[in-house]
Design an enzyme around this catalytic site. Structure first.
Site, PDB file in Angstrom:
ATOM      1  N   ASP A 171       0.855  -1.190   0.000  1.00  0.00           N
ATOM      2  CA  ASP A 171       0.000   0.000   0.000  1.00  0.00           C
ATOM      3  C   ASP A 171       0.892   1.242   0.000  1.00  0.00           C
ATOM      4  O   ASP A 171       1.880   1.317   0.735  1.00  0.00           O
ATOM      5  CB  ASP A 171      -0.913  -0.009   1.235  1.00  0.00           C
ATOM      6  CG  ASP A 171      -2.063   0.987   1.106  1.00  0.00           C
ATOM      7  OD1 ASP A 171      -3.218   0.540   1.024  1.00  0.00           O
ATOM      8  OD2 ASP A 171      -1.797   2.209   1.090  1.00  0.00           O
ATOM      9  N   ASN A 197     -12.677  -3.121   2.813  1.00  0.00           N
ATOM     10  CA  ASN A 197     -13.548  -1.972   3.042  1.00  0.00           C
ATOM     11  C   ASN A 197     -14.629  -1.940   1.965  1.00  0.00           C
ATOM     12  O   ASN A 197     -14.363  -2.276   0.805  1.00  0.00           O
ATOM     13  CB  ASN A 197     -12.737  -0.677   3.002  1.00  0.00           C
ATOM     14  CG  ASN A 197     -11.711  -0.609   4.117  1.00  0.00           C
ATOM     15  OD1 ASN A 197     -11.952  -1.079   5.227  1.00  0.00           O
ATOM     16  ND2 ASN A 197     -10.539  -0.053   3.826  1.00  0.00           N
ATOM     17  N   GLY A 200     -15.140   2.879   4.351  1.00  0.00           N
ATOM     18  CA  GLY A 200     -13.880   3.572   4.062  1.00  0.00           C
ATOM     19  C   GLY A 200     -13.245   3.171   2.741  1.00  0.00           C
ATOM     20  O   GLY A 200     -12.041   3.330   2.553  1.00  0.00           O
ATOM     21  N   GLN A 201     -14.061   2.667   1.796  1.00  0.00           N
ATOM     22  CA  GLN A 201     -13.498   2.253   0.507  1.00  0.00           C
ATOM     23  C   GLN A 201     -13.189   3.473  -0.348  1.00  0.00           C
ATOM     24  O   GLN A 201     -14.047   4.344  -0.532  1.00  0.00           O
ATOM     25  CB  GLN A 201     -14.477   1.328  -0.232  1.00  0.00           C
ATOM     26  CG  GLN A 201     -13.893   0.753  -1.516  1.00  0.00           C
ATOM     27  CD  GLN A 201     -14.807  -0.275  -2.176  1.00  0.00           C
ATOM     28  OE1 GLN A 201     -15.953  -0.468  -1.755  1.00  0.00           O
ATOM     29  NE2 GLN A 201     -14.311  -0.937  -3.201  1.00  0.00           N
ATOM     30  N   HIS A 246     -10.133  -5.441  -3.149  1.00  0.00           N
ATOM     31  CA  HIS A 246      -8.788  -5.698  -2.624  1.00  0.00           C
ATOM     32  C   HIS A 246      -8.862  -6.103  -1.159  1.00  0.00           C
ATOM     33  O   HIS A 246      -9.708  -5.606  -0.413  1.00  0.00           O
ATOM     34  CB  HIS A 246      -7.875  -4.482  -2.785  1.00  0.00           C
ATOM     35  CG  HIS A 246      -8.458  -3.198  -2.273  1.00  0.00           C
ATOM     36  ND1 HIS A 246      -9.392  -2.465  -2.978  1.00  0.00           N
ATOM     37  CD2 HIS A 246      -8.240  -2.500  -1.123  1.00  0.00           C
ATOM     38  CE1 HIS A 246      -9.725  -1.390  -2.293  1.00  0.00           C
ATOM     39  NE2 HIS A 246      -9.047  -1.388  -1.153  1.00  0.00           N
ATOM     40  N   HIS A 270      -6.742  -5.798   2.263  1.00  0.00           N
ATOM     41  CA  HIS A 270      -5.617  -5.194   2.965  1.00  0.00           C
ATOM     42  C   HIS A 270      -5.039  -6.270   3.880  1.00  0.00           C
ATOM     43  O   HIS A 270      -5.761  -6.801   4.736  1.00  0.00           O
ATOM     44  CB  HIS A 270      -6.074  -4.034   3.854  1.00  0.00           C
ATOM     45  CG  HIS A 270      -6.628  -2.856   3.131  1.00  0.00           C
ATOM     46  ND1 HIS A 270      -5.882  -1.714   2.895  1.00  0.00           N
ATOM     47  CD2 HIS A 270      -7.856  -2.618   2.607  1.00  0.00           C
ATOM     48  CE1 HIS A 270      -6.644  -0.823   2.256  1.00  0.00           C
ATOM     49  NE2 HIS A 270      -7.844  -1.340   2.082  1.00  0.00           N
TER      50      HIS A 270
HETATM   51  P1  AMP Z   1      -9.608   1.343   0.333  1.00  0.00           P
HETATM   52  O1  AMP Z   1      -9.740   2.594   1.136  1.00  0.00           O
HETATM   53  O2  AMP Z   1      -9.973   0.106   1.071  1.00  0.00           O
HETATM   54  O3  AMP Z   1     -10.285   1.469  -1.008  1.00  0.00           O
HETATM   55  O4  AMP Z   1      -8.059   1.177   0.067  1.00  0.00           O
HETATM   56  C1  AMP Z   1      -7.393   1.725  -1.027  1.00  0.00           C
HETATM   57  C2  AMP Z   1      -5.929   1.703  -0.688  1.00  0.00           C
HETATM   58  O5  AMP Z   1      -5.193   1.847  -1.884  1.00  0.00           O
HETATM   59  C3  AMP Z   1      -5.491   2.818   0.248  1.00  0.00           C
HETATM   60  O6  AMP Z   1      -4.968   2.242   1.439  1.00  0.00           O
HETATM   61  C4  AMP Z   1      -4.424   3.568  -0.567  1.00  0.00           C
HETATM   62  O7  AMP Z   1      -3.352   3.988   0.238  1.00  0.00           O
HETATM   63  C5  AMP Z   1      -4.017   2.528  -1.583  1.00  0.00           C
HETATM   64  N1  AMP Z   1      -3.487   3.027  -2.845  1.00  0.00           N
HETATM   65  C6  AMP Z   1      -4.012   3.984  -3.637  1.00  0.00           C
HETATM   66  N2  AMP Z   1      -3.254   4.153  -4.730  1.00  0.00           N
HETATM   67  C7  AMP Z   1      -2.227   3.277  -4.629  1.00  0.00           C
HETATM   68  C8  AMP Z   1      -1.104   2.962  -5.456  1.00  0.00           C
HETATM   69  N3  AMP Z   1      -0.873   3.584  -6.622  1.00  0.00           N
HETATM   70  N4  AMP Z   1      -0.256   2.009  -5.021  1.00  0.00           N
HETATM   71  C9  AMP Z   1      -0.465   1.377  -3.852  1.00  0.00           C
HETATM   72  N5  AMP Z   1      -1.510   1.612  -3.048  1.00  0.00           N
HETATM   73  C10 AMP Z   1      -2.376   2.558  -3.427  1.00  0.00           C
END
Ligand code: AMP
Ligand code: ZN
Length: 114
Positions: A30, A87, A93-94, A100, A102
């Site tokens: 992340d 999420n 919090g998505q 994906h 985490h």
């Molecule tokens: P969510 O809030 O569950 O949708 O998580 C999305 C996650 O993607 C967040 O924790 C971001 O920090 C992560 N994220 C967004 N862009 C990137 C990227 N280019 N590379 C790696 N992680 C990313």
């Protein structure tokens, strides 16, 4: 999905330091880590979120779990444990609407989550 950042990572259009990849699944750190280990495990195929998971995605979802398991072991998290989070939408919090997991570890997680 031309507009999806995780599709672009899956297709190699946006670079990511992949820790796992196969035909169906990739895993990468992340960009904004919330724990010493914070890896995202995603299907290459665009599924917007857990609400869009279908019966026919059963094998893919099992595989996502197995990859999360494998990466957790490789990152040294199997002894002390870790957390896997999905999420969903605003209250969950998505931020990225491409399914994906985490994978979070390397510190004690709080419960309930904030
Ligand atoms: P969510 O809030 O569950 O949708 O998580 C999305 C996650 O993607 C967040 O924790 C971001 O920090 C992560 N994220 C967004 N862009 C990137 C990227 N280019 N590379 C790696 N992680 C990313
Ligand atoms: Zn996508």
């Amino acid at each position: 999905m031309t507009d999806c950042i995780f599709c672009k990572i899956a297709q190699g259009e946006i670079p990511a330091d992949k820790v796992y990849e196969d035909e169906q699944v990739i895993a990468f750190p992340d960009i904004n880590p919330q724990a010493p280990v914070h890896i995202l495990v995603i299907p290459r195929r665009h599924i917007p979120g857990i609400l869009e998971v279908k019966d026919q995605d059963r094998d893919l979802l099992a595989h996502l779990h197995k990859v999360a398991n494998q990466v957790a072991v490789e990152k040294g998290l199997s002894e002390r444990g870790f957390r896997v989070v999905i999420n969903c939408k605003a209250d969950g919090g998505q931020e990225v609407y491409h399914l994906h997991f985490h994978l979070l570890g390397g510190r004690k997680m709080n419960w309930p989550p904030g």
